[in-house]
Design an enzyme around this catalytic site. Structure first.
Site, mmCIF file in Angstrom:
data_model
loop_
_atom_site.group_PDB
_atom_site.id
_atom_site.type_symbol
_atom_site.label_atom_id
_atom_site.label_comp_id
_atom_site.label_asym_id
_atom_site.label_seq_id
_atom_site.Cartn_x
_atom_site.Cartn_y
_atom_site.Cartn_z
ATOM 1 N N THR A 25 -7.592 0.014 6.616
ATOM 2 C CA THR A 25 -7.850 -1.385 6.974
ATOM 3 C C THR A 25 -7.319 -1.721 8.363
ATOM 4 O O THR A 25 -7.337 -2.873 8.785
ATOM 5 C CB THR A 25 -7.206 -2.345 5.961
ATOM 6 O OG1 THR A 25 -5.771 -2.228 6.074
ATOM 7 C CG2 THR A 25 -7.660 -2.046 4.547
ATOM 8 N N HIS A 30 0.837 -1.210 0.000
ATOM 9 C CA HIS A 30 0.000 0.000 0.000
ATOM 10 C C HIS A 30 0.865 1.250 0.000
ATOM 11 O O HIS A 30 1.785 1.369 0.821
ATOM 12 C CB HIS A 30 -0.911 0.002 1.237
ATOM 13 C CG HIS A 30 -1.980 -1.028 1.161
ATOM 14 N ND1 HIS A 30 -2.626 -1.530 2.279
ATOM 15 C CD2 HIS A 30 -2.509 -1.698 0.110
ATOM 16 C CE1 HIS A 30 -3.519 -2.419 1.917
ATOM 17 N NE2 HIS A 30 -3.470 -2.548 0.596
HETATM 18 N N1 LIG Z 1 -3.968 -0.520 5.014
HETATM 19 S S1 LIG Z 1 -4.008 1.047 5.289
HETATM 20 O O1 LIG Z 1 -5.356 1.429 5.620
HETATM 21 O O2 LIG Z 1 -3.453 1.735 4.147
HETATM 22 C C1 LIG Z 1 -2.968 1.387 6.643
HETATM 23 C C2 LIG Z 1 -2.461 0.392 7.430
HETATM 24 F F1 LIG Z 1 -2.752 -0.891 7.220
HETATM 25 C C3 LIG Z 1 -1.611 0.692 8.472
HETATM 26 F F2 LIG Z 1 -1.118 -0.305 9.217
HETATM 27 C C4 LIG Z 1 -1.280 1.982 8.767
HETATM 28 S S2 LIG Z 1 -0.244 2.341 10.121
HETATM 29 O O3 LIG Z 1 0.252 3.694 10.015
HETATM 30 O O4 LIG Z 1 -1.000 2.044 11.294
HETATM 31 C C5 LIG Z 1 1.108 1.265 10.104
HETATM 32 C C6 LIG Z 1 1.676 1.242 8.766
HETATM 33 O O5 LIG Z 1 1.662 2.468 8.168
HETATM 34 C C7 LIG Z 1 -1.799 2.980 7.986
HETATM 35 N N2 LIG Z 1 -1.458 4.250 8.332
HETATM 36 C C8 LIG Z 1 -2.350 5.331 8.098
HETATM 37 C C9 LIG Z 1 -3.567 5.296 8.911
HETATM 38 C C10 LIG Z 1 -3.263 5.449 10.361
HETATM 39 C C11 LIG Z 1 -2.511 6.721 10.649
HETATM 40 C C12 LIG Z 1 -1.617 7.179 9.568
HETATM 41 C C13 LIG Z 1 -0.804 8.289 9.703
HETATM 42 C C14 LIG Z 1 0.050 8.670 8.703
HETATM 43 C C15 LIG Z 1 0.115 7.923 7.520
HETATM 44 C C16 LIG Z 1 -0.682 6.829 7.347
HETATM 45 C C17 LIG Z 1 -1.566 6.549 8.313
HETATM 46 C C18 LIG Z 1 -2.641 2.681 6.912
HETATM 47 F F3 LIG Z 1 -3.118 3.662 6.123
HETATM 48 ZN ZN LIG Z 2 -2.291 -1.225 4.281
#
Ligand SMILES: NS(=O)(=O)c1c(F)c(F)c(S(=O)(=O)CCO)c(N[C@H]2CCCc3ccccc32)c1F
Ligand SMILES: [Zn+2]
Length: 263
Positions: free
Chosen positions: A198, A117
């Site tokens: 997710t 992702h």
């Molecule tokens: N699958 S997913 O929905 O794309 C998805 C994850 F699955 C996922 F684990 C994370 S995580 O940070 O908790 C660990 C790896 O980044 C994110 N981060 C996002 C949402 C949470 C807070 C944040 C803050 C800054 C940048 C990204 C994000 C995530 F978007």
């Molecule tokens: Zn993800």
């Protein structure tokens, strides 16, 4: 311990207790199957601006206890979405060495081995990803499905560092490279739908672009991904392997997934 565990007593079924959106609408991931797909001729190819980051720059790769993520350069953004979205980070989801079926999205009920992702935020409307992540038009995530095939030198530019981020909160610098090398052939062919993060807090804030064609990495590269990392810190007396960090597919009622290709 962070609530974000996928299996066991604190697994994804318990997420809605503490994170109500996880039990809400527009949840991701989903299964792509024939009767919810609709061709949309307006879905044009995305433009990847500034993705070719010089090796003089560095990306920080870190283990945050539930995924391995790499912070990206704010000079990277995508065009041809309703707004301009700036890159924030990329991360992966995978299975385990006995069951290499760790993708989040599935196609006709089938998992791929893993999924990458690339998270972007709407930089036209919001100052940063934290301000954007709970807004309906806040995030755009590109998803690349991974399957087994020949050794992939582009993915190796990240994977070769896994031994240095084995434990929670460890980090390492990765020399810049062209992130566009991580995308599959025919990136103009993709699935598009409005969904969510997710992981908790599962905000319904993500415009998903899941590329139709998977990317191949070798069996050895996949095994490294499945066996290198731990959710726990290096001095934890009870190490917990970081495996199966994918959410199960969610119900997708009366909604359509738009496709940029004719089947
Ligand atoms: N699958 S997913 O929905 O794309 C998805 C994850 F699955 C996922 F684990 C994370 S995580 O940070 O908790 C660990 C790896 O980044 C994110 N981060 C996002 C949402 C949470 C807070 C944040 C803050 C800054 C940048 C990204 C994000 C995530 F978007
Ligand atoms: Zn993800």
């Amino acid at each position: 311990v962070s609530l974000l565990t996928y299996a066991g007593p604190d697994g994804e079924k318990t997420w809605p207790k503490k994170y109500p959106f996880c039990g809400g609408v527009f949840q991701s991931p989903i299964d792509f199957h024939r009767d919810i797909l609709q061709y949309d001729s307006n879905l044009s190819p995305l433009e990847f601006i500034g993705y070719n980051v010089p090796s003089t720059n560095q990306f920080t790769l870190t283990n945050n206890g539930h995924s391995v993520k790499m912070y990206l350069s704010p000079t990277m953004h995508i065009r041809n979405l309703p707004f301009e979205y700036t890159a924030s980070q990329l991360h992966l989801h995978w299975g385990n060495r006995n069951k290499s079926e760790g993708s989040e999205h599935t196609v006709s009920g089938k998992h791929f081995a893993a999924e990458l992702h690339i998270v972007h935020y709407n930089s036209e409307k919001y100052p940063d990803v934290t301000a954007a992540m709970d807004k309906a038009d806040g995030l755009a995530v590109l998803a690349i499905l991974l399957e087994i095939g020949p050794f992939n030198p582009s993915y190796e530019k990240i994977f070769r560092h896994f031994q240095n981020v084995k434990y929670k909160d460890q980090m390492v610098q990765v020399p810049g490279f062209n992130i566009q090398e991580l995308l599959p052939d025919r990136p103009d062919e993709y699935y598009r739908y409005e969904g969510s993060l997710t992981t908790p807090p599962c905000y319904p804030s993500v415009l998903w672009t899941v590329f139709r064609h998977p990317v191949k990495i070798s069996q050895e590269q996949l095994l490294a991904l499945e066996t290198a990392m731990y959710c726990t810190e290096s001095d934890d007396p009870e190490p917990l392997e970081m495996v199966d960090n994918f959410r199960n597919v969610q119900e997708f009622h009366e909604r359509l997934v738009f496709i940029s290709f004719r089947e």
